[in-house]
Design an enzyme around this catalytic site. Structure first.
Site, PDB file in Angstrom:
ATOM      1  CE  LYS A   1     -28.992 -16.744  29.693  1.00 34.62           C
ATOM      2  NZ  LYS A   1     -28.831 -18.191  29.663  1.00 34.62           N
TER       3      LYS A   1
ATOM      4  CB  SER B   1     -23.533 -23.616  35.401  1.00 37.15           C
ATOM      5  OG  SER B   1     -24.716 -24.038  34.732  1.00 37.15           O
TER       6      SER B   1
ATOM      7  CG  HIS C   1     -26.726 -16.302  24.473  1.00 36.38           C
ATOM      8  ND1 HIS C   1     -27.527 -17.403  24.601  1.00 36.38           N
ATOM      9  CD2 HIS C   1     -26.083 -16.153  25.659  1.00 36.38           C
ATOM     10  CE1 HIS C   1     -27.390 -17.904  25.824  1.00 36.38           C
ATOM     11  NE2 HIS C   1     -26.519 -17.161  26.485  1.00 36.38           N
TER      12      HIS C   1
ATOM     13  N   GLY D   1     -27.272 -22.871  32.117  1.00 40.85           N
ATOM     14  CA  GLY D   1     -28.516 -23.019  32.876  1.00 40.85           C
ATOM     15  C   GLY D   1     -28.757 -24.428  33.386  1.00 40.85           C
TER      16      GLY D   1
ATOM     17  CD  GLU E   1     -22.381 -17.945  27.312  1.00 43.98           C
ATOM     18  OE1 GLU E   1     -22.380 -17.569  28.482  1.00 43.98           O
ATOM     19  OE2 GLU E   1     -23.362 -17.833  26.562  1.00 43.98           O
TER      20      GLU E   1
ATOM     21  CG  ASN F   1     -27.514 -12.868  28.937  1.00 44.27           C
ATOM     22  OD1 ASN F   1     -28.491 -12.137  28.848  1.00 44.27           O
ATOM     23  ND2 ASN F   1     -27.322 -13.914  28.148  1.00 44.27           N
TER      24      ASN F   1
ATOM     25  CD  GLU G   1     -30.427 -18.754  26.462  1.00 44.15           C
ATOM     26  OE1 GLU G   1     -30.757 -17.565  26.614  1.00 44.15           O
ATOM     27  OE2 GLU G   1     -29.965 -19.458  27.388  1.00 44.15           O
TER      28      GLU G   1
END
Ligand code: PGA
Length: 248
Positions: free
Chosen positions: A15, A210, A93, A171, A165, A13, A95
């Protein structure tokens, strides 16, 4: 079902990262890598999709509208993604759930639209640090899964891939340990099995957060981990190839 019957997926991904030159690098280097027995997928920002011509790996969208067309400025439909070669679409996701207020119901509608078009929805679930520390993460993940299990029909559900996730691992460089990941993956599979055992045994559950070349092998070696959804490390072609090889 024996794990070996579920073909692993490693999806990158990007992003809101990447460039024309990164696309070229992936088209050359990733296409040349020998990656058997793993579905390798790159999910670039939508404008770059058209540049991936002749690549030897699959493409995915990072998000999609639940609607087919119309006055929805900034949105992209599943048919558009399909016309530009996507076979997978990430939905839900964290985010998007957090920054754009997407509900689990909307995520389920997006997953249904993706499945109806014959593409694979990669449905993200996962808890924040608060839920992890409060010990309420299983209830939190169950609620995210229930929206999917109740909102989709059997055929749509059988197309879905789940990506676990944990938000605290995205991240941050703080990966879930292989044991933590396995425990949640097993929990997710058992939760799906309450609705349909065959569906649960066939469903691929990816880990994201990660993942790096040096931890991918231990994570992907767990019984219920069927590959990964990779953020930062998917921007470095050699790291991504190593991670794909770890799933092989
Ligand atoms: P990360 O991102 O690998 O950079 O932690 C994972 C993701 O958000 O899918």
């Amino acid at each position: 079902m024996n794990k070996t019957l579920r073909k692993p997926i490693v999806a990158g991904n990007w992003k809101m990262n990447g460039s024309r030159s990164l696309v070229e690098e992936f088209c050359t280097t990733l296409s040349a890598a020998k990656l058997d027995n793993v579905e390798s997928v790159i999910c670039p920002p939508a404008p770059y999709l058209a540049l991936f011509t002749g690549s030897d790996f699959a493409l995915g969208g990072q998000d999609v509208s639940a609607l087919a067309n119309g006055a929805h400025t900034g949105d992209v439909s599943v048919n558009m993604l399909q016309e530009f070669g996507c076979q997978y679409v990430i939905v839900g996701h964290s985010e998007r759930r957090e920054d754009h207020g997407e509900s689990s119901k909307l995520v389920a509608e997006k997953a249904a639209a993706v499945a109806d078009a014959g593409l694979v929805p990669v449905v993200c679930v996962g808890e924040s640090l608060n839920e992890r520390e409060a010990g309420t993460y299983e209830a939190f993940i169950s609620a995210q899964l229930d929206a999917l299990l109740e909102g989709l029909n059997d055929q749509q559900l059988s197309a879905c891939v789940i990506a676990y996730e944990p938000i605290w691992a995205i991240g941050t460089g703080k990966t879930a340990s292989p044991e933590q990941a396995q425990a949640v993956h097993a929990f997710i599979r058992q939760h799906v099995a309450k609705k349909d055992q065959v569906l649960a045994s066939k469903m691929r559950i990816l880990y994201g957060g990660s993942v790096k070349p040096d931890n991918a092998h231990a994570l992907f070696g767990q019984d219920d981990v069927d590959g990964g959804l990779i953020g930062g490390a998917s921007l470095k072609v050699n790291d991504f190839i190593e991670i794909c090889q770890a799933a092989n």
